[in-house]
Design a protein around this motif. Structure first.
Motif, PDB file in Angstrom:
ATOM      1  N   ASN A 110      58.868 -29.711   3.746  1.00  0.00           N
ATOM      2  CA  ASN A 110      59.733 -28.742   3.779  1.00  0.00           C
ATOM      3  C   ASN A 110      59.605 -27.051   3.362  1.00  0.00           C
ATOM      4  O   ASN A 110      60.336 -26.052   3.429  1.00  0.00           O
ATOM      5  N   GLU A 111      58.325 -26.782   3.002  1.00  0.00           N
ATOM      6  CA  GLU A 111      57.934 -25.571   2.678  1.00  0.00           C
ATOM      7  C   GLU A 111      57.081 -24.736   3.710  1.00  0.00           C
ATOM      8  O   GLU A 111      56.179 -25.177   4.686  1.00  0.00           O
ATOM      9  N   ARG A 112      57.861 -23.711   4.003  1.00  0.00           N
ATOM     10  CA  ARG A 112      57.412 -22.701   5.089  1.00  0.00           C
ATOM     11  C   ARG A 112      56.028 -22.585   5.314  1.00  0.00           C
ATOM     12  O   ARG A 112      55.321 -22.616   6.310  1.00  0.00           O
ATOM     13  N   MET A 134      53.944 -25.597   6.333  1.00  0.00           N
ATOM     14  CA  MET A 134      54.245 -25.813   7.735  1.00  0.00           C
ATOM     15  C   MET A 134      53.600 -24.849   8.443  1.00  0.00           C
ATOM     16  O   MET A 134      53.334 -25.124   9.740  1.00  0.00           O
ATOM     17  N   LEU A 167      55.309 -29.852  13.755  1.00  0.00           N
ATOM     18  CA  LEU A 167      56.955 -29.642  13.375  1.00  0.00           C
ATOM     19  C   LEU A 167      57.430 -31.055  13.167  1.00  0.00           C
ATOM     20  O   LEU A 167      58.666 -31.008  12.616  1.00  0.00           O
ATOM     21  N   GLY A 202      57.899 -31.970   9.727  1.00  0.00           N
ATOM     22  CA  GLY A 202      58.568 -31.003   8.949  1.00  0.00           C
ATOM     23  C   GLY A 202      60.050 -31.650   8.331  1.00  0.00           C
ATOM     24  O   GLY A 202      60.582 -32.181   9.045  1.00  0.00           O
ATOM     25  N   ASP A 245      64.567 -28.255   6.291  1.00  0.00           N
ATOM     26  CA  ASP A 245      64.888 -26.996   6.096  1.00  0.00           C
ATOM     27  C   ASP A 245      63.939 -26.170   7.057  1.00  0.00           C
ATOM     28  O   ASP A 245      64.435 -25.208   7.582  1.00  0.00           O
ATOM     29  N   VAL A 246      62.679 -26.644   7.121  1.00  0.00           N
ATOM     30  CA  VAL A 246      61.828 -25.987   8.355  1.00  0.00           C
ATOM     31  C   VAL A 246      62.316 -26.160   9.651  1.00  0.00           C
ATOM     32  O   VAL A 246      62.031 -25.165  10.537  1.00  0.00           O
ATOM     33  N   ARG A 247      62.865 -27.241   9.865  1.00  0.00           N
ATOM     34  CA  ARG A 247      63.328 -27.537  11.377  1.00  0.00           C
ATOM     35  C   ARG A 247      64.531 -26.830  11.665  1.00  0.00           C
ATOM     36  O   ARG A 247      64.670 -26.575  12.720  1.00  0.00           O
ATOM     37  N   ASP A 279      64.591 -23.604  10.376  1.00  0.00           N
ATOM     38  CA  ASP A 279      64.046 -22.185  10.330  1.00  0.00           C
ATOM     39  C   ASP A 279      63.544 -21.714  11.563  1.00  0.00           C
ATOM     40  O   ASP A 279      62.572 -22.263  12.100  1.00  0.00           O
ATOM     41  N   VAL A 296      59.827 -20.470  11.715  1.00  0.00           N
ATOM     42  CA  VAL A 296      58.856 -21.699  11.915  1.00  0.00           C
ATOM     43  C   VAL A 296      58.953 -22.311  13.271  1.00  0.00           C
ATOM     44  O   VAL A 296      57.870 -22.620  13.628  1.00  0.00           O
TER      45      VAL A 296
END
Length: 155
Positions: A40-42, A45, A56, A59, A62-64, A66, A69
């Motif tokens: 979940n960390e940018r 990822m 992805l 991921g 949160d990153v999905r 973003d 990202v």
């Protein structure tokens, strides 16, 4: 080697940040074995996505969600859009980037875009009218879009 690092990552439960980064830089697929907080960390990822946007799929939520990202992912592999949050799958700009990278990515767009004649016309135009897949999808929604297809595809 990448296999050794991935195995070490599995052994520690993906909890060691330095090991996660080393493994992901060697083999982006190692992100699968990282602890959820790293998935979940940018930064982590982005490292995984640098060579394969399809990572992805591993991921976190949160990153999905973003946009930056997801943009990095679809620039690498258009079909990575399928792993983005639903709201981003409705984002016209992201969808066009994905479709430009891989015309079959139109299948990964939100349903409202797949049924939006204006969006499909824009995608067909962006492809220069050369994508048989996009032309077929667009004509299925609105027949007049066939005019945007290349002469070869209209024949």
């Amino acid at each position: 080697s990448g296999a050794f690092l991935a195995e070490a990552l599995r052994a520690c439960g993906g909890q060691d940040r330095e090991l996660v980064m080393a493994a992901v830089l060697q083999d982006p697929a190692a992100i699968e074995f990282a602890a959820p907080e790293f998935q979940n960390e940018r930064f982590v990822m982005f490292a995984a996505l640098a060579s394969d946007g399809m990572m992805l799929r591993h991921g976190g939520p949160d990153v999905r969600r973003d946009r930056e990202v997801v943009l990095a992912a679809v620039k690498s592999r258009g079909r990575a859009l399928q792993f983005a949050d639903e709201e981003l799958r409705r984002d016209r700009e992201l969808a066009l980037v994905a479709v430009f990278q891989d015309d079959t990515s139109v299948e990964c767009c939100a349903e409202e875009l797949r049924n939006d004649a204006d969006f499909l016309a824009q995608a067909v135009t962006q492809s220069g009218g050369e994508s048989r897949f996009l032309v077929w999808a667009a004509v299925h929604v609105k027949g007049q879009i066939l005019q945007l297809a290349s002469q070869e595809l209209r024949a």
